[in-house]
Structures are given as structure tokens and as C-alpha cells.
Design a protein around this motif. Structure first.
Motif, short mmCIF file in Angstrom:
data_model
loop_
_atom_site.label_atom_id
_atom_site.label_comp_id
_atom_site.label_asym_id
_atom_site.label_seq_id
_atom_site.Cartn_x
_atom_site.Cartn_y
_atom_site.Cartn_z
N SER A 71 -6.85 35.57 -10.67
CA SER A 71 -5.75 35.32 -9.63
C SER A 71 -6.31 35.16 -8.48
O SER A 71 -5.80 34.40 -7.58
N HIS A 72 -7.48 35.79 -8.05
CA HIS A 72 -7.97 35.63 -6.67
C HIS A 72 -8.51 34.27 -6.27
O HIS A 72 -8.42 33.42 -5.26
N LEU A 105 0.69 41.56 -9.06
CA LEU A 105 0.13 40.55 -8.99
C LEU A 105 1.00 39.19 -8.86
O LEU A 105 0.82 38.33 -8.00
N PHE A 146 -7.70 40.14 -11.91
CA PHE A 146 -8.14 39.94 -10.48
C PHE A 146 -8.75 39.06 -10.03
O PHE A 146 -8.64 38.28 -8.94
N VAL A 147 -9.91 38.67 -11.04
CA VAL A 147 -10.93 37.63 -10.52
C VAL A 147 -10.16 36.21 -10.55
O VAL A 147 -10.16 35.45 -9.61
N TYR A 159 1.33 36.69 -5.68
CA TYR A 159 1.01 35.21 -5.98
C TYR A 159 2.25 34.49 -6.32
O TYR A 159 2.29 33.11 -6.52
#
Length: 477
Positions: free
Chosen positions: A409-410, A263, A406-407, A267
Motif C-alpha cells: 500500500s505504501h 488502510l 503495509f509495504v 488510501y
């Protein structure tokens, strides 16, 4: 053996916890210092890409050590409970099984790791510019797998016997030697990252030689018997069941590193992977004393649970929690007040330091609750409650952190990754609190039943004594 086991049951809890925890804390701080120095040498001798490469490889090394920790903690708590129940034969059976399992696992890890090294490193987030550094490090570390696993398992066995001082020496010797050998291999022999790995493996070899001296010179209260090296299904089932929680906690850290490295590469950049590697090692320095307190807690709680001294189990839980909380609060203030200084210890890269400061402060926002979580989850390892121990070990990193990152970073990008750390700390601490409160109620019930049994036994003994005195009449001369 009797001297060590008696103190686990009779010595004042406060003094006993300090006696067993302090050596573990000192040893773990030396290990953390080694990680500090190792990273500093790599940063100065190789650069930021070298740090990033080792940061990718380090979680794989942790998985290797996790197998040793799983066998050592699971078998160690079994040894403690067996000694508490005065079952020396079962304790020695567990000892033989521990070393047989270590040998089989370490050989398998070395073979599989060597064959699939590149795919594993890619899985752990190695980008093309740092892959060669990670390969240089892990290609050497894999050949020392058996040394790492023997060390991790043996330290826990020593503490399980109440011999924390010898466990400390077995950890300090390779740590100090590693610090001495690092500059020789990295700079003197110009081996760079590979030199750091060679220094680590050679240091572990010396530690294993000391462990052999401990077991075969009479320092250990337990003896090796050939028959005990044959794996026992019941012994291994209990060892792996309880040790699985320690293994999951360690492997979860590596799994988390896979997710984060990928990740951060998406990002952020290789710089952010290096930042995470530095923060991870820095926070480990603050976490290790908490784990040291937990290591001192385990044999005391395990032995007294086996001896049905539930009052002492609750007392050591209370005092270990206070000690771990105190250190975690101190850690919080140190990190929040001096983040730039702490990061500059590892690297002089101005970009790493400037971008690392806010990340470090966010990651450690709720570090002050981690001490309770560590001790609380250790309670279930000590008393052989595999289910809750496994669940709590999985909670922070697998059940909470990975889905949430995951949530986060999204929706929030790079900052969302950093903010996932404090959220996970709070939620896992609350879950631990729920299970600990429930277990204390169970311990209270067991204690009441044990008091009733002891009172009934006392009444029967007094009755027999009274009847004996009544029936026996000395004859007059």
C-alpha cells in the motif's frame, strides 16, 4: 456409537469423505446464503453505509465464533482420536470440558465487549459516518455470544462422532430461519441494522435448542457426566493447543479486517471499505465448501490416526485435497468470468460495482490454490500436531499478508492492497506443501513400523496356535 466409529475405520474413504463432507458443505452454503441475503437486505434497506458498518462489526462477530471454533475443533479432534483408540472415557471427559470452557469464555466476551464496544469498533476501522451502524449491530450480537460459541463447538463435536447429518441440521435451521426473520425485523419492524442482528441472535437460539435436543435425547454417542465439567488441565491443554490454529485463522481474518479497513480508509474511502466487505462475504461463499471438505476430513483422519491406520490417513488426505482443489478451480473461473454479476447480487450502487470488479478479479487471482492450503493445514489439526497447525494457520494472514500489505500500500496505494491477496495465497500454499510432504514421509515411516508390529503379532499368534495344536492330543476311547 459403535456404528459410527466402525465406519470411520472400515468404510471406503471416498464414500466416507462424501458422507461427512457433504452435510458440512450444505450447511456452510446455507450459512453463506444467509450472509448473502443479510447483506442484500441491509444494502436495500439501509444503504452502502449500512454495509460498511456491518463490515466493520462482522470481524468482531467472527472472533466470538472463533472461540467456539477453537474449543470445538481442538476438543473434537481429541474426541476423534480418543474414539479411534477406544478410549470413550477420555472422549466424554473432553465433551464436558468443552462446554465448561465455552460457558466461561462467552460470559467474559459479552461483558468485555459491552464495556469496550466503541473503542473496539474504532480499532476495527469504524469511521465517524459508519460508527452508529456498527454499534447498532454489535450491541445486539454481543448478547448472543454464548449461543454462537455453543453452536460452533457443538457442530465440531457432532462431526467428531461421525454424526455429520445432525451437525448439518444444527447449522441449516438457524441459517434458514435467519433468512426468514431478516425482512421482518429490518423492513417490517423498521429496525434496520439492529433488526438484522436481532434476527441473527434469535435464529442462533433456535439452533442451540436443537443442539440440546441432540445431546439429551440419545442422538449423541457421548454422555454428559457431572465430573467431566470440572476443567482438566491435560484435556484443556491439548484442546487449546490444537484448537489454537483454528482460532488464529479466524482471528487473523478479523485482525486483517482491522488493518484493511484502516488502510482502505487512508488510501480509499468508505466506499472501498464497503467493497472489501462485499468481496469478503462473496469469497467466503466460495471458501466455505473447502472448509466443509476439511470438516469431513478431520474426524476421518483423527480417528484413523488414533487407530494407527496411517494408510487411511494418507488416503483421505489425498482425496480431500483433490476435492478441495476441484472446487477452488471452479470458484476461480466463476469469479473471473462473472465478477459484475456476483457484485450486483449484493448492491445496485454503480460505483461499488464498477470499482469492485477489478478488485474482486485481483483478490481471487490465485483462489485455486486455497483448497489445498485449507486441507493441508487441517491435517495437523486432525493428528494433534499443534505446532505446524498453528504456523500454517498464521502464515497467510498474519505472517505474510499483514506485513506485505503495509509495504504494497505504501508503494502502490489502493491497488497494492488488492494485489497483496494473490501473493499471500501463493506463498502460504507453498509453505503448506513443504509441511505436508514432510508429514507424509513421517506417516510412511509410522506405517512401516505398524506393519512390522502387526506381522510380529501375527507370527506370535500363529506360533501359539501351532504349539497348542501340537500339545493337545484328544484321547482315544
Amino acid at each position: 456409537m459403535e456404528e459410527n466409529t466402525n465406519k470411520l475405520e472400515d468404510k471406503k474413504i471416498g464414500k466416507l469423505l462424501m458422507e461427512l463432507s457433504l452435510p458440512a458443505i450444505v450447511a456452510m452454503l446455507v450459512q453463506a446464503l444467509y450472509n448473502f441475503v443479510d447483506t442484500i437486505y441491509i444494502a436495500r434497506g439501509v444503504g452502502t453505509l449500512g454495509i460498511a458498518g456491518v463490515s466493520v462489526a462482522f470481524p468482531i462477530q467472527m472472533i466470538i465464533m472463533a472461540f467456539g471454533g477453537m474449543i470445538g475443533i481442538g476438543g473434537g479432534t481429541l474426541i476423534s482420536r480418543s474414539l479411534g483408540a477406544k478410549d470413550v472415557e477420555r472422549a466424554e471427559n473432553a465433551l464436558g470440558n468443552i462446554f465448561s470452557a465455552i460457558f466461561v469464555l462467552s460470559i467474559a466476551l459479552t461483558i468485555l465487549g459491552t464495556i469496550f464496544l466503541d473503542p473496539i469498533l474504532n480499532l476495527f476501522g469504524a469511521t465517524p459516518d459508519i460508527l452508529s451502524y456498527a454499534e447498532d449491530y454489535m450491541s445486539v450480537i454481543l448478547y448472543g455470544a454464548i449461543l454462537f460459541t455453543i453452536g460452533m463447538a457443538s457442530h465440531n463435536v457432532m462431526r467428531a462422532e461421525g454424526n455429520a447429518k445432525y451437525a448439518m441440521i444444527a447449522m441449516i435451521v438457524p441459517g434458514v430461519l435467519n433468512i426468514i426473520l431478516d425482512p421482518i425485523f429490518i423492513f417490517g419492524l423498521n429496525m434496520e441494522v439492529k433488526g438484522a442482528a436481532v434476527a441473527t441472535v434469535l435464529s442462533q437460539l433456535v439452533g442451540v435448542i436443537y443442539i440440546g435436543y441432540y445431546f439429551f435425547s440419545g442422538k449423541s454417542s457421548l454422555k454428559f457426566h457431572r465430573k467431566n465439567f470440572i476443567l482438566d488441565r491435560h484435556i484443556m491443554s491439548e484442546t487449546l493447543g490444537v484448537g489454537a490454529s483454528a482460532f488464529v485463522r479466524q482471528v487473523a481474518g478479523s485482525l486483517l479486517a482491522i488493518v484493511l479497513n484502516n488502510l482502505l480508509g487512508t488510501y480509499g474511502s468508505s466506499l472501498h471499505i464497503a467493497i472489501f466487505g462485499v468481496i469478503n462475504r462473496l469469497l467466503m461463499f466460495f471458501f466455505l465448501p473447502m472448509f466443509g471438505i476439511a470438516q469431513g476430513f478431520l474426524p476421518i483422519a483423527g480417528y484413523n490416526y488414533g487407530a494407527k491406520r496411517y494408510d487411511r490417513v494418507k488416503e483421505v488426505l489425498k482425496k480431500a485435497t483433490i476435492a478441495a482443489l476441484t472446487w477452488s478451480i471452479v470458484s476461480f473461473f466463476l469469479v473471473q468470468l462473472f465478477p459484475g454479476f456476483l457484485l450486483s447480487i449484493f448492491s445496485t450502487d454503480p460505483s461499488l460495482i464498477s470499482e469492485g470488479i477489478p478488485a474482486l478479479r485481483i483478490d481471487a487471482m490465485f483462489i485455486w490454490v486455497v483448497g489445498f492450503q485449507v486441507v493441508g493445514s487441517s491435517l495437523f489439526q486432525a493428528i494433534g500436531r499443534a505446532g505446524p497447525a498453528l504456523l500454517l494457520s498464521m502464515s497467510r494472514q498474519i505472517l505474510i499478508f499483514i506485513p506485505m500489505v503495509f509495504v504494497m500500500s505504501h508503494f502502490f496505494g489502493l491497488m497494492g492492497i488488492w494485489y497483496t491477496f494473490p501473493i499471500s495465497d501463493v506463498l502460504s500454499a507453498l509453505l503448506t506443501l513443504f509441511f505436508v510432504i514432510r508429514e507424509i514421509k513421517i506417516l510412511n515411516t509410522l506405517q512401516k513400523k505398524q506393519v512390522q508390529i502387526n506381522d510380529e503379532d501375527k507370527e506370535i499368534e500363529e506360533s501359539y496356535t501351532s504349539e497348542g495344536k501340537h500339545e493337545y492330543q484328544p484321547q482315544e476311547k
